[in-house]
Scaffold this motif. Sequence first.
Motif, PDB file in Angstrom:
ATOM      1  N   THR A 102      -4.800  -0.568 -10.059  1.00 47.83           N
ATOM      2  CA  THR A 102      -3.656  -1.467 -10.204  1.00 47.83           C
ATOM      3  C   THR A 102      -3.410  -1.811 -11.668  1.00 47.83           C
ATOM      4  O   THR A 102      -2.259  -1.862 -12.114  1.00 47.83           O
ATOM      5  CB  THR A 102      -3.880  -2.741  -9.380  1.00 47.83           C
ATOM      6  N   LEU A 103      -4.467  -2.032 -12.432  1.00 48.99           N
ATOM      7  CA  LEU A 103      -4.307  -2.322 -13.859  1.00 48.99           C
ATOM      8  C   LEU A 103      -3.640  -1.154 -14.587  1.00 48.99           C
ATOM      9  O   LEU A 103      -2.781  -1.355 -15.458  1.00 48.99           O
ATOM     10  CB  LEU A 103      -5.670  -2.626 -14.488  1.00 48.99           C
ATOM     11  N   LYS A 104      -4.017   0.068 -14.234  1.00 46.28           N
ATOM     12  CA  LYS A 104      -3.409   1.253 -14.849  1.00 46.28           C
ATOM     13  C   LYS A 104      -1.919   1.334 -14.509  1.00 46.28           C
ATOM     14  O   LYS A 104      -1.081   1.654 -15.358  1.00 46.28           O
ATOM     15  CB  LYS A 104      -4.127   2.523 -14.382  1.00 46.28           C
ATOM     16  N   GLU A 105      -1.588   1.043 -13.261  1.00 49.89           N
ATOM     17  CA  GLU A 105      -0.185   1.072 -12.835  1.00 49.89           C
ATOM     18  C   GLU A 105       0.620   0.002 -13.558  1.00 49.89           C
ATOM     19  O   GLU A 105       1.759   0.250 -13.986  1.00 49.89           O
ATOM     20  CB  GLU A 105      -0.091   0.872 -11.327  1.00 49.89           C
ATOM     21  N   LEU A 106       0.043  -1.167 -13.700  1.00 47.24           N
ATOM     22  CA  LEU A 106       0.734  -2.253 -14.393  1.00 47.24           C
ATOM     23  C   LEU A 106       0.993  -1.894 -15.850  1.00 47.24           C
ATOM     24  O   LEU A 106       2.091  -2.116 -16.378  1.00 47.24           O
ATOM     25  CB  LEU A 106      -0.098  -3.539 -14.314  1.00 47.24           C
ATOM     26  N   GLN A 107      -0.003  -1.306 -16.507  1.00 43.91           N
ATOM     27  CA  GLN A 107       0.167  -0.917 -17.907  1.00 43.91           C
ATOM     28  C   GLN A 107       1.249   0.156 -18.048  1.00 43.91           C
ATOM     29  O   GLN A 107       2.084   0.109 -18.952  1.00 43.91           O
ATOM     30  CB  GLN A 107      -1.149  -0.408 -18.490  1.00 43.91           C
ATOM     31  N   LYS A 108       1.254   1.109 -17.127  1.00 41.91           N
ATOM     32  CA  LYS A 108       2.227   2.197 -17.186  1.00 41.91           C
ATOM     33  C   LYS A 108       3.657   1.682 -17.032  1.00 41.91           C
ATOM     34  O   LYS A 108       4.567   2.135 -17.745  1.00 41.91           O
ATOM     35  CB  LYS A 108       1.925   3.223 -16.094  1.00 41.91           C
ATOM     36  N   VAL A 109       3.851   0.731 -16.123  1.00 40.57           N
ATOM     37  CA  VAL A 109       5.200   0.251 -15.823  1.00 40.57           C
ATOM     38  C   VAL A 109       5.620  -0.914 -16.712  1.00 40.57           C
ATOM     39  O   VAL A 109       6.761  -0.964 -17.186  1.00 40.57           O
ATOM     40  CB  VAL A 109       5.297  -0.166 -14.336  1.00 40.57           C
ATOM     41  N   LEU A 110       4.708  -1.840 -16.977  1.00 39.43           N
ATOM     42  CA  LEU A 110       5.057  -3.045 -17.725  1.00 39.43           C
ATOM     43  C   LEU A 110       4.821  -2.922 -19.225  1.00 39.43           C
ATOM     44  O   LEU A 110       5.346  -3.713 -19.998  1.00 39.43           O
ATOM     45  CB  LEU A 110       4.246  -4.248 -17.208  1.00 39.43           C
ATOM     46  N   GLY A 111       4.014  -1.942 -19.623  1.00 39.77           N
ATOM     47  CA  GLY A 111       3.613  -1.867 -21.019  1.00 39.77           C
ATOM     48  C   GLY A 111       2.295  -2.592 -21.216  1.00 39.77           C
ATOM     49  O   GLY A 111       1.738  -3.182 -20.295  1.00 39.77           O
ATOM     50  N   GLN A 161       8.663   0.507  -6.121  1.00 34.21           N
ATOM     51  CA  GLN A 161       9.859  -0.320  -6.201  1.00 34.21           C
ATOM     52  C   GLN A 161       9.527  -1.730  -6.696  1.00 34.21           C
ATOM     53  O   GLN A 161      10.225  -2.269  -7.560  1.00 34.21           O
ATOM     54  CB  GLN A 161      10.531  -0.401  -4.833  1.00 34.21           C
ATOM     55  N   ILE A 162       8.468  -2.310  -6.148  1.00 35.54           N
ATOM     56  CA  ILE A 162       8.059  -3.657  -6.566  1.00 35.54           C
ATOM     57  C   ILE A 162       7.650  -3.652  -8.037  1.00 35.54           C
ATOM     58  O   ILE A 162       8.038  -4.541  -8.813  1.00 35.54           O
ATOM     59  CB  ILE A 162       6.899  -4.173  -5.699  1.00 35.54           C
ATOM     60  N   LEU A 163       6.870  -2.658  -8.448  1.00 39.95           N
ATOM     61  CA  LEU A 163       6.445  -2.570  -9.840  1.00 39.95           C
ATOM     62  C   LEU A 163       7.640  -2.414 -10.771  1.00 39.95           C
ATOM     63  O   LEU A 163       7.684  -3.007 -11.862  1.00 39.95           O
ATOM     64  CB  LEU A 163       5.482  -1.393 -10.023  1.00 39.95           C
ATOM     65  N   SER A 164       8.627  -1.643 -10.335  1.00 38.76           N
ATOM     66  CA  SER A 164       9.835  -1.463 -11.137  1.00 38.76           C
ATOM     67  C   SER A 164      10.575  -2.784 -11.315  1.00 38.76           C
ATOM     68  O   SER A 164      11.091  -3.086 -12.403  1.00 38.76           O
ATOM     69  CB  SER A 164      10.751  -0.430 -10.466  1.00 38.76           C
ATOM     70  N   GLU A 165      10.616  -3.577 -10.265  1.00 38.48           N
ATOM     71  CA  GLU A 165      11.268  -4.887 -10.345  1.00 38.48           C
ATOM     72  C   GLU A 165      10.497  -5.821 -11.280  1.00 38.48           C
ATOM     73  O   GLU A 165      11.100  -6.605 -12.024  1.00 38.48           O
ATOM     74  CB  GLU A 165      11.368  -5.510  -8.952  1.00 38.48           C
ATOM     75  N   LEU A 166       9.177  -5.721 -11.249  1.00 41.28           N
ATOM     76  CA  LEU A 166       8.361  -6.586 -12.101  1.00 41.28           C
ATOM     77  C   LEU A 166       8.488  -6.222 -13.584  1.00 41.28           C
ATOM     78  O   LEU A 166       8.208  -7.055 -14.450  1.00 41.28           O
ATOM     79  CB  LEU A 166       6.888  -6.488 -11.687  1.00 41.28           C
ATOM     80  N   ALA A 180       0.830  -1.210   0.000  1.00 40.38           N
ATOM     81  CA  ALA A 180       0.000   0.000   0.000  1.00 40.38           C
ATOM     82  C   ALA A 180       0.863   1.258   0.000  1.00 40.38           C
ATOM     83  O   ALA A 180       0.478   2.287  -0.567  1.00 40.38           O
ATOM     84  CB  ALA A 180      -0.922  -0.001   1.216  1.00 40.38           C
ATOM     85  N   GLU A 181       2.033   1.195   0.628  1.00 42.93           N
ATOM     86  CA  GLU A 181       2.925   2.346   0.726  1.00 42.93           C
ATOM     87  C   GLU A 181       3.484   2.683  -0.662  1.00 42.93           C
ATOM     88  O   GLU A 181       4.003   1.812  -1.360  1.00 42.93           O
ATOM     89  CB  GLU A 181       4.059   2.025   1.710  1.00 42.93           C
ATOM     90  N   LYS A 182       3.376   3.948  -1.063  1.00 41.66           N
ATOM     91  CA  LYS A 182       3.660   4.364  -2.436  1.00 41.66           C
ATOM     92  C   LYS A 182       5.075   4.023  -2.883  1.00 41.66           C
ATOM     93  O   LYS A 182       5.278   3.438  -3.961  1.00 41.66           O
ATOM     94  CB  LYS A 182       3.429   5.872  -2.573  1.00 41.66           C
ATOM     95  N   LYS A 183       6.078   4.343  -2.079  1.00 41.22           N
ATOM     96  CA  LYS A 183       7.461   4.134  -2.477  1.00 41.22           C
ATOM     97  C   LYS A 183       7.772   2.648  -2.642  1.00 41.22           C
ATOM     98  O   LYS A 183       8.407   2.237  -3.627  1.00 41.22           O
ATOM     99  CB  LYS A 183       8.412   4.758  -1.445  1.00 41.22           C
ATOM    100  N   GLU A 184       7.314   1.842  -1.697  1.00 41.74           N
ATOM    101  CA  GLU A 184       7.551   0.399  -1.776  1.00 41.74           C
ATOM    102  C   GLU A 184       6.807  -0.206  -2.960  1.00 41.74           C
ATOM    103  O   GLU A 184       7.320  -1.093  -3.649  1.00 41.74           O
ATOM    104  CB  GLU A 184       7.101  -0.269  -0.477  1.00 41.74           C
ATOM    105  N   ARG A 185       5.608   0.302  -3.201  1.00 41.29           N
ATOM    106  CA  ARG A 185       4.799  -0.180  -4.336  1.00 41.29           C
ATOM    107  C   ARG A 185       5.514   0.105  -5.657  1.00 41.29           C
ATOM    108  O   ARG A 185       5.599  -0.753  -6.535  1.00 41.29           O
ATOM    109  CB  ARG A 185       3.439   0.508  -4.295  1.00 41.29           C
TER     110      ARG A 185
END
Length: 282
Positions: free
Chosen positions: A169-178, A145-150, A138-143
């Motif tokens: 969460t779907l929007k965040e995944l698309q932004k980071v993962l493509g 970081q995890i998304l960046s690793e994924l 839930a914490e923004k910075k940790e979240r």
Amino acid sequence: MAGMLYLCATPIGNLEDITLRVLQTLRDVDLIAAEDTRNSIKLLNHFDIHTPMTSYHEYNKYEKASELVERMKAGCSVACVTDAGTPGISDPGEELVRQCREAGIPVTSLPGACACVTALTISGLPTRRFCFEAFLPAEKKEREQILSELAGETRTIVLYEAPHRLVRTLKELQKVLGNRKASVCRELTKRHETVYAASLEEMTAHFEEEEPRGECVIVVEGKSREQIVQEQQAQWAQMPLAKHMQQYQKQGMDRKEAMKAVAKDRGISKRDVYQALLQETE
């Protein structure tokens, strides 16, 4: 059954998914440590089980685990159950197992339902290699970081998410993962079980229009090795060829070997490397 911990998998929806072994164990142990006794009593009543229960959850997991360990040392047999699925997977059962292992108390797991595996197998995405992230922090910075690793993960990715947070969460995944292929599996093993498979972009639009209900499991394809190679080639293309050649020649390669290595890095032929070097020196 003295002095032992039994991790008992319980249904994630359909009550018929419980095993005969789990039912017998829940009847035979001295005590059941339940994540939510109000939820577990419904299961026990359904199967006419009257074993005493105690509450063991996220907010008392350290001190209560210590208490349970002492009881097991004294010969008490304990079954651990969570609200649904296999204990120890993204729940407080992990801490209880750790303390039991440190105290030398035997632990066994009685297999059964698991939302992660259930969703993965019906997602239509590769199943041979996968990583499980449970709920994103839930914490923004940790979240972040995890998304960046994924983002660089080549295995299929499995995540849990609550319905009211799904679109975010779907929007965040698309932004980071493509815009990768994905599946959202809802209400697993229940009457209204659904699997929605699409790209992350299409999926986001779909659930913005149709409000999701029920606990969700998101399954996302990993980054392809072809994509990784393309990204690496694009990075090399930013470096002047002469400098690229120098890197390998400093490692002891002769000019011919260095040209071969540079060509491989950039995904081009040795002839292209030779011609480009001529142009850079003109």
